[in-house]
Scaffold this active site. Structure first.
Site: not given
Ligand code: GLN
Length: 196
Positions: A78, A172, A174
């Site tokens: 991002c 994202h 994560e």
């Protein structure tokens, strides 16, 4: 092997946790000495303007440029994608970017209606695996250089791309429990170490 995660702002803790879950040694990078001895570096999501200013005040701009030149494996998510791109539209004029991958991105390129959304993505890096993409005020890839591989698309847009040792995602990874993209980055880091 040790992976550095730039830890000035944004979603760095989730990246650190993802690598810990894979039993990979990590270091939170806040100062230039923390870059010594790492085998790969993650630039997390957050706000690319804020990250840019913090990079400069931490005197990390030149060390990060050197890391790009030395072909350290990089994974930008991002805002990290924005910072690693060659060309950025909609950025603050004084915002830094590191020319680590031959793409153009438009900051906040999904507009107001789609500021944040989730979508299932087919990844080209894991056989027959779907990956839940979490997009938060995501950058949109608007140009791909000839050497850039597209590893996932959302509708028609490339959202996960790689050139050489630089991997970037507009979403994202994560923020989901799926570790397959972190695992894929580790595979890239291992290959780079073997080639050295
Ligand atoms: N829109 C943000 C930026 O310009 C990126 C958002 C994110 O990282 N989730 O930096």
């Amino acid at each position: 092997m040790r992976i550095g995660v730039l830890a000035l702002q944004g979603a760095f803790e989730a990246h650190l946790r993802a690598f810990s879950a894979l039993s990979i040694d990590t270091i939170a990078v806040r100062t230039p000495p923390a870059l010594a001895g790492i085998d790969g570096l993650v630039i997390p999501g957050g706000e690319s303007t804020a990250l840019s200013m913090l990079i400069q005040s931490a005197e990390l701009e030149q060390p990060l440029r050197s890391a790009v030149v030395s072909k350290l494996p990089l994974f930008g998510t991002c805002a990290g994608m924005i910072l690693l791109a060659d060309e950025v539209t909609g950025r603050r004029p004084d915002q830094v970017n590191f020319d680590a991958i031959d793409i153009a991105v438009e900051r906040n390129g999904y507009g107001r209606q789609l500021q944040s959304f989730e979508a299932d993505l087919d990844l080209d890096v894991t056989n027959d695996r779907r990956f839940r993409g979490v997009f938060i005020r995501a950058p949109r890839v608007t140009r791909l250089g000839p050497g850039v591989r597209v590893l996932a698309r959302h509708l028609n847009d490339p959202v996960l791309v790689q050139e050489g040792r630089t991997l970037v995602a507009s979403f994202h990874p994560e923020l989901t429990s799926d570790l397959s993209l972190h695992q894929y980055f580790i595979t890239n880091v291992v290959r780079a170490a073997e080639a050295a």
